[in-house]
Design a protein around this motif. Sequence first.
Motif, PDB file in Angstrom:
ATOM      1  N   ARG A 446      53.319  96.859  61.185  1.00 31.71           N
ATOM      2  CA  ARG A 446      54.170  96.887  60.004  1.00 31.71           C
ATOM      3  C   ARG A 446      55.582  96.486  60.390  1.00 31.71           C
ATOM      4  O   ARG A 446      55.944  96.469  61.562  1.00 31.71           O
ATOM      5  N   LEU A 447      56.385  96.151  59.401  1.00 29.90           N
ATOM      6  CA  LEU A 447      57.759  95.740  59.651  1.00 29.90           C
ATOM      7  C   LEU A 447      58.488  96.827  60.445  1.00 29.90           C
ATOM      8  O   LEU A 447      58.529  97.989  60.041  1.00 29.90           O
ATOM      9  N   GLY A 448      59.050  96.441  61.577  1.00 31.85           N
ATOM     10  CA  GLY A 448      59.811  97.367  62.404  1.00 31.85           C
ATOM     11  C   GLY A 448      59.020  98.034  63.502  1.00 31.85           C
ATOM     12  O   GLY A 448      59.613  98.650  64.401  1.00 31.85           O
TER      13      GLY A 448
END
Length: 670
Positions: A446-448
């Motif tokens: 996921r983003l991050g």
Amino acid sequence: MSGATLRVALLIVSTTAAKDPSTDASQDVLSEVLEREGDGKWILTDTKIVPDVVTQIQQQIMLWADIAADTINLILTTGGTGFAVADHTPEAISALLHRTAPGIVHAMLAASLNVTPFAMMSRPVAGVRNKSVIITLPGSPKGARENLQAILKVLPHACLQAAGMDSRTLHAGGVEKLEAEAGVRPTGGHSHSHDHSHDHHSHRHSHGHGSLVRHTAPSANPMSNDPSLGPSRRNRESPYPMLSVDDALDKIKEQTPAAEIVTLQVNRTLPGYVLAEDVAARENVPAFRASIVDGYAVVVPKDGNMKGIFPVVSISHAAPGHVKPLNEGEIARITTGAPLPPGATSVIMVEDTILKTMTEDGEEEKEVEILADNVQEGENIREVGSDIKAGTTILSKGEKISAVGGEIGLLAAVGVAEVKVYRKPVIGILSTGDEIVQHNRPGDLRLGEVRDTNRITLISAARECGYHVVDLGIAADKPGTLEQTLRDAMRQVNFIITSGGVSMGELDLLKPTIERSLGGTIHFGRVAMKPGKPTTFATVPFKNYAGERVTKVIFSLPGNPASAIVTFHLFVLPSLHQISGVSPVGLTKIPVTLSHDFSLDKVRPEYHRAIVTVGKDGTIVAASTGGQRSSKVGSLKGANALLCMPSGTEPLKKGTKVDALMMGGIRAEL
């Protein structure tokens, strides 16, 4: 009497320090507080160390408070105030007090609870016996210092009253005058902060009423952020001075705990350990006179002439058993390694003989002709102790037992069943960060999110170096979670390596957790190098299950993968070597020739990941692994060395010689 110097006695309650006073760190810390923050009112007149035994604690207290020719105004104890089975100080002191001082206890607890909630686990006691004020302090040097600092300013007033000074005279001028003389302020207003500063550190406790963390130069405020203050009040500049690599290594050498000695059995688990004492042979090798060839044992006549036909009267094989004596004119068939019959003085090789007759069944030799002349006594014989004599030193203190060098076989050959070696530390490796996920978690990120490359890399590196490793997993960026993870880890291991959480972000919590929650000491928090500037080295006092106070080592490495592995080899490995008795410590350093031009960092020296090879002409050359950005995992591929590159504005040219720290073996040029 109000202007007189007050006398202090210090009782260190520690079974460990009672056996080895050099392990105590409290005396120096408390002496420094009395001297630097006591306004010249105190003199430490006596210090004693006793084990965690109630009767011994009480005996020393009574000697000071009851029998001392000159009144001891203040008696401080340190240690034994926790919940461990061996912690008896509060009970020992409480039974001796004529009057208790709950206000002093409250002040110490209040100050400690501002630092860590775990202060509620302390059990301080304070009061008066005869004319002496008695106060128990924690065994942790940091906790003892903070507790004493919290009450030190008002203690002269308590000691003077306990010594018998007239209260009316002492209180003349009111409480405002007492506060002014003591240098304290009332705590009932809208703000309350106190700042203690001395050469090595300063710290500020804020109670949430608008008191800001002071943003100071690094040399003036060497203390981590208080996470409870939030991002708006964190330091904007690192409070830790920037050390050179050499200075950082000196700090590691000074603060790494001494190697411990253990006794281990000589078996296949011994390789990798370092001997803590010389080892002497228990037996001769060989233990008996033995043949070094297949042939015939003989008794050599004085003229050395062995030509002739001789009866074969016995057989000696390389196996335990009785061999009958041999007389001149007789021979005995013998195999390599077999013991000589008593009386035999030499061995004739089978190649120097001819079989003349056999037994009637044809199974054995009956007579053999020997063709040798001028035979000397002792030919083809290994004498007793000719390889190793009993009592001689076969291995020396400091030698490392390897699996390939034959040390195990040597120990076994001379009958050594166990040896004293330096204990190898058990290492715990932890990754930190809310963004870190298991490296093998299925599915897309996921983003991050970032896969945890550091933990598996550091675990592999530590195991490759021969150490037992405990995988501590991933800790979230939450103060309580990180603190509990580290406390649990210290119960399992004595050496902790973390990655991430050591920079200047609001969620970089390792340094605050070590200092503020665990009572540890950060010996350095920044190093002038590339990569790895925020590398942190700390030690934490910890009481083990036996109630003994021990020191745990924590290395907090940067989160970027290249930085983590470089700083492991550069800083962690020397500490591991030192605590394991390995010498010299750290990576092997060799000179190499650059195979191409290398750009330099303008400000910091760089430890450049490289591949070192040896050419057919014997020249050892180094080539870069590529881009050296600290987050670039690819720069680790194939690297077997770190090149020690200076800072500079101009590149180092091809053919320049530099030092290389070898992480692995030199490779042959293909």
